[in-house]
Scaffold this motif. Structure first.
Motif, PDB file in Angstrom:
ATOM      1  N   LYS A   1       9.956 -10.295   3.041  1.00 17.78           N
ATOM      2  CA  LYS A   1       8.850  -9.764   3.827  1.00 17.78           C
ATOM      3  C   LYS A   1       9.357  -9.253   5.175  1.00 17.78           C
ATOM      4  CE  LYS A   1       4.327 -11.143   5.584  1.00 17.78           C
ATOM      5  NZ  LYS A   1       3.377 -12.255   5.721  1.00 17.78           N
ATOM      6  N   ALA A   2      10.259 -10.011   5.794  1.00 14.92           N
ATOM      7  CA  ALA A   2      10.791  -9.630   7.095  1.00 14.92           C
ATOM      8  C   ALA A   2      11.664  -8.382   7.004  1.00 14.92           C
ATOM      9  CB  ALA A   2      11.591 -10.778   7.686  1.00 14.92           C
ATOM     10  N   SER A   3      12.397  -8.235   5.905  1.00 19.87           N
ATOM     11  CA  SER A   3      13.291  -7.085   5.776  1.00 19.87           C
ATOM     12  C   SER A   3      12.560  -5.816   5.357  1.00 19.87           C
ATOM     13  CB  SER A   3      14.390  -7.378   4.754  1.00 19.87           C
ATOM     14  OG  SER A   3      13.846  -7.438   3.456  1.00 19.87           O
ATOM     15  N   GLY A   4      11.329  -5.961   4.890  1.00 15.36           N
ATOM     16  CA  GLY A   4      10.571  -4.791   4.459  1.00 15.36           C
ATOM     17  C   GLY A   4      10.852  -4.403   3.030  1.00 15.36           C
ATOM     18  N   SER A   5      11.647  -5.193   2.313  1.00 12.42           N
ATOM     19  CA  SER A   5      11.993  -4.884   0.925  1.00 12.42           C
ATOM     20  C   SER A   5      11.066  -5.618  -0.031  1.00 12.42           C
ATOM     21  CB  SER A   5      13.432  -5.269   0.645  1.00 12.42           C
ATOM     22  OG  SER A   5      14.289  -4.557   1.461  1.00 12.42           O
ATOM     23  N   GLN A   6       9.805  -5.379   0.081  1.00 10.28           N
ATOM     24  CA  GLN A   6       8.871  -6.015  -0.830  1.00 10.28           C
ATOM     25  C   GLN A   6       8.411  -5.015  -1.875  1.00 10.28           C
ATOM     26  OE1 GLN A   6       8.166  -5.933   2.520  1.00 10.28           O
ATOM     27  NE2 GLN A   6       6.437  -4.580   2.735  1.00 10.28           N
ATOM     28  N   LYS A   7       7.637  -5.485  -2.806  1.00  7.44           N
ATOM     29  CA  LYS A   7       7.140  -4.633  -3.867  1.00  7.44           C
ATOM     30  C   LYS A   7       6.265  -3.537  -3.261  1.00  7.44           C
ATOM     31  CE  LYS A   7       5.007  -5.020  -8.383  1.00  7.44           C
ATOM     32  NZ  LYS A   7       4.411  -5.953  -9.336  1.00  7.44           N
TER      33      LYS A   7
ATOM     34  N   SER B   1       5.429   8.479   5.957  1.00  3.91           N
ATOM     35  CA  SER B   1       6.618   7.812   5.409  1.00  3.91           C
ATOM     36  C   SER B   1       6.600   6.333   5.771  1.00  3.91           C
ATOM     37  CB  SER B   1       7.898   8.464   5.912  1.00  3.91           C
ATOM     38  OG  SER B   1       7.948   9.791   5.521  1.00  3.91           O
ATOM     39  N   LYS B   2       5.461   5.701   5.526  1.00  2.81           N
ATOM     40  CA  LYS B   2       5.293   4.300   5.893  1.00  2.81           C
ATOM     41  C   LYS B   2       4.805   3.500   4.698  1.00  2.81           C
ATOM     42  CE  LYS B   2       2.914   1.386   9.215  1.00  2.81           C
ATOM     43  NZ  LYS B   2       3.826   0.557   9.826  1.00  2.81           N
ATOM     44  N   GLN B   3       5.415   2.333   4.523  1.00  2.00           N
ATOM     45  CA  GLN B   3       5.057   1.422   3.448  1.00  2.00           C
ATOM     46  C   GLN B   3       4.188   0.314   4.025  1.00  2.00           C
ATOM     47  OE1 GLN B   3       8.471  -0.205   1.504  1.00  2.00           O
ATOM     48  NE2 GLN B   3       7.324  -1.796   0.495  1.00  2.00           N
TER      49      GLN B   3
ATOM     50  N   ASP C   1      -0.254  -4.497   2.086  1.00  2.00           N
ATOM     51  CA  ASP C   1      -1.528  -4.786   1.438  1.00  2.00           C
ATOM     52  C   ASP C   1      -2.542  -3.694   1.747  1.00  2.00           C
ATOM     53  OD1 ASP C   1      -2.066  -5.298   4.082  1.00  2.00           O
ATOM     54  OD2 ASP C   1      -2.365  -7.451   3.827  1.00  2.00           O
ATOM     55  N   SER C   2      -3.706  -3.800   1.113  1.00  2.00           N
ATOM     56  CA  SER C   2      -4.731  -2.767   1.265  1.00  2.00           C
ATOM     57  C   SER C   2      -5.273  -2.719   2.687  1.00  2.00           C
ATOM     58  CB  SER C   2      -5.865  -3.001   0.276  1.00  2.00           C
ATOM     59  OG  SER C   2      -6.477  -4.248   0.528  1.00  2.00           O
ATOM     60  N   ASN C   3      -5.325  -3.858   3.361  1.00  2.00           N
ATOM     61  CA  ASN C   3      -5.830  -3.872   4.727  1.00  2.00           C
ATOM     62  C   ASN C   3      -4.890  -3.102   5.659  1.00  2.00           C
ATOM     63  OD1 ASN C   3      -7.623  -4.602   6.812  1.00  2.00           O
ATOM     64  ND2 ASN C   3      -6.270  -6.296   7.396  1.00  2.00           N
ATOM     65  N   GLY C   4      -3.606  -3.318   5.523  1.00  2.00           N
ATOM     66  CA  GLY C   4      -2.641  -2.580   6.333  1.00  2.00           C
ATOM     67  C   GLY C   4      -2.695  -1.091   6.051  1.00  2.00           C
ATOM     68  N   PHE C   5      -2.853  -0.730   4.776  1.00  2.00           N
ATOM     69  CA  PHE C   5      -2.951   0.684   4.415  1.00  2.00           C
ATOM     70  C   PHE C   5      -4.227   1.296   4.984  1.00  2.00           C
ATOM     71  CE2 PHE C   5      -3.714   4.162   1.315  1.00  2.00           C
ATOM     72  CZ  PHE C   5      -2.553   4.880   1.565  1.00  2.00           C
ATOM     73  N   LYS C   6      -5.334   0.552   4.932  1.00  2.00           N
ATOM     74  CA  LYS C   6      -6.601   1.029   5.488  1.00  2.00           C
ATOM     75  C   LYS C   6      -6.466   1.252   6.996  1.00  2.00           C
ATOM     76  CE  LYS C   6     -10.436  -1.318   6.566  1.00  2.00           C
ATOM     77  NZ  LYS C   6     -11.475  -2.312   6.428  1.00  2.00           N
ATOM     78  N   ASN C   7      -5.795   0.321   7.669  1.00  2.00           N
ATOM     79  CA  ASN C   7      -5.569   0.471   9.109  1.00  2.00           C
ATOM     80  C   ASN C   7      -4.689   1.684   9.407  1.00  2.00           C
ATOM     81  OD1 ASN C   7      -7.138  -1.733   9.743  1.00  2.00           O
ATOM     82  ND2 ASN C   7      -5.403  -3.156   9.747  1.00  2.00           N
ATOM     83  N   LEU C   8      -3.672   1.935   8.570  1.00  2.00           N
ATOM     84  CA  LEU C   8      -2.824   3.106   8.751  1.00  2.00           C
ATOM     85  C   LEU C   8      -3.641   4.389   8.612  1.00  2.00           C
ATOM     86  CD1 LEU C   8      -0.035   4.525   8.978  1.00  2.00           C
ATOM     87  CD2 LEU C   8       0.042   4.430   6.493  1.00  2.00           C
ATOM     88  N   LEU C   9      -4.498   4.436   7.589  1.00  2.00           N
ATOM     89  CA  LEU C   9      -5.306   5.636   7.368  1.00  2.00           C
ATOM     90  C   LEU C   9      -6.270   5.915   8.514  1.00  2.00           C
ATOM     91  CD1 LEU C   9      -6.141   5.310   3.569  1.00  2.00           C
ATOM     92  CD2 LEU C   9      -4.366   6.688   4.654  1.00  2.00           C
TER      93      LEU C   9
ATOM     94  N   THR D   1      12.499   4.485  -3.811  1.00  2.00           N
ATOM     95  CA  THR D   1      12.567   3.679  -2.586  1.00  2.00           C
ATOM     96  C   THR D   1      13.996   3.266  -2.290  1.00  2.00           C
ATOM     97  OG1 THR D   1      12.033   1.696  -3.840  1.00  2.00           O
ATOM     98  CG2 THR D   1      10.212   2.792  -2.741  1.00  2.00           C
ATOM     99  N   GLN D   2      14.805   3.001  -3.313  1.00  2.00           N
ATOM    100  CA  GLN D   2      16.197   2.648  -3.078  1.00  2.00           C
ATOM    101  C   GLN D   2      16.956   3.821  -2.475  1.00  2.00           C
ATOM    102  OE1 GLN D   2      17.696   1.287  -6.820  1.00  2.00           O
ATOM    103  NE2 GLN D   2      16.836  -0.760  -6.572  1.00  2.00           N
ATOM    104  N   THR D   3      16.688   5.017  -2.964  1.00  2.00           N
ATOM    105  CA  THR D   3      17.384   6.178  -2.416  1.00  2.00           C
ATOM    106  C   THR D   3      16.889   6.494  -1.028  1.00  2.00           C
ATOM    107  OG1 THR D   3      15.844   7.620  -3.563  1.00  2.00           O
ATOM    108  CG2 THR D   3      17.958   7.213  -4.622  1.00  2.00           C
ATOM    109  N   ASP D   4      15.610   6.242  -0.745  1.00  2.00           N
ATOM    110  CA  ASP D   4      15.111   6.447   0.612  1.00  2.00           C
ATOM    111  C   ASP D   4      15.773   5.470   1.565  1.00  2.00           C
ATOM    112  OD1 ASP D   4      13.499   8.527  -0.066  1.00  2.00           O
ATOM    113  OD2 ASP D   4      11.645   7.358  -0.162  1.00  2.00           O
ATOM    114  N   GLU D   5      15.936   4.217   1.143  1.00  2.00           N
ATOM    115  CA  GLU D   5      16.594   3.224   1.986  1.00  2.00           C
ATOM    116  C   GLU D   5      18.045   3.577   2.192  1.00  2.00           C
ATOM    117  OE1 GLU D   5      15.970  -0.479   0.079  1.00  2.00           O
ATOM    118  OE2 GLU D   5      13.807  -0.458   0.453  1.00  2.00           O
ATOM    119  N   SER D   6      18.733   4.053   1.149  1.00  2.00           N
ATOM    120  CA  SER D   6      20.126   4.441   1.320  1.00  2.00           C
ATOM    121  C   SER D   6      20.223   5.695   2.162  1.00  2.00           C
ATOM    122  CB  SER D   6      20.798   4.663  -0.036  1.00  2.00           C
ATOM    123  OG  SER D   6      20.244   5.788  -0.680  1.00  2.00           O
TER     124      SER D   6
END
Length: 170
Positions: free
Chosen positions: A17-23, A32-34, A37-45, A106-111
């Motif tokens: 969770k801390a590293s940002g490598s979650q599902k 370009s933001k991950q 959860d739905s609440n965080g996505f709703k807040n982003l929108l 996502t792996q290629t974006d991280e690399s």
């Protein structure tokens, strides 16, 4: 609250969770933001930065072209990945394959953040080739390099022999 002990599943979950490598469940391509959860996505929108990006795209008239380019890129990359993994003749669960595609993306974006992206933005092949295949390709490249290097050395030696023979004749 007690800290999670090293090696426990709770500790691993917290480090992921801390590293940002979650599902990957929620992702905004425009920002370009991950989001976890739905609440965080709703807040982003609803955030000013996201709404500003949307209004800039709409005012410039690029919104339709961006959506169509994302759709085209997804279609071509998805089909290329399907062919690269040799699923072309076999049946495969579409949802599982889509998840594989997203994981590779996502792996290629991280690399790519480390400067390892190719000229097209990402390279799906890197995550799909196993280590033995990579080693075989490296060995093949090394052999080709050595062969080319030996040919160049042979040519240089032949030129030197020719020069020496010409000098002896004179």
């Amino acid at each position: 609250m007690a800290r999670a002990k090293i090696g426990t599943s709770k500790y691993e979950a917290k480090t992921l969770k801390a590293s940002g490598s979650q599902k990957l469940k929620y992702y905004c391509q425009i920002c370009s933001k991950q989001c976890r959860d739905s609440n965080g996505f709703k807040n982003l929108l609803q955030s000013k930065s996201h709404l500003g990006r949307i209004s800039n795209l709409q005012s410039s008239g690029e919104s339709n072209s961006i959506v169509s380019s994302y759709s085209h890129k997804f279609q071509t990359d998805f089909l290329n990945l399907l062919l690269l993994v040799n699923h072309g003749t076999k049946s495969i669960n579409a949802n599982r394959f889509y998840q594989e595609y997203i994981r590779q993306l996502t792996q290629t974006d991280e690399s790519g953040e480390n400067g390892e992206m190719d000229s097209e933005g990402f390279n799906l092949e890197t995550g799909l080739i196993d280590s033995q295949e990579i080693q075989r390709l490296k060995n093949k490249e090394d052999e080709e390099y050595l062969r080319a290097n030996n040919e160049i050395n042979d040519r240089l030696i032949q030129k030197q022999i020719k020069r020496e023979q010409e000098l002896e004749i004179k």
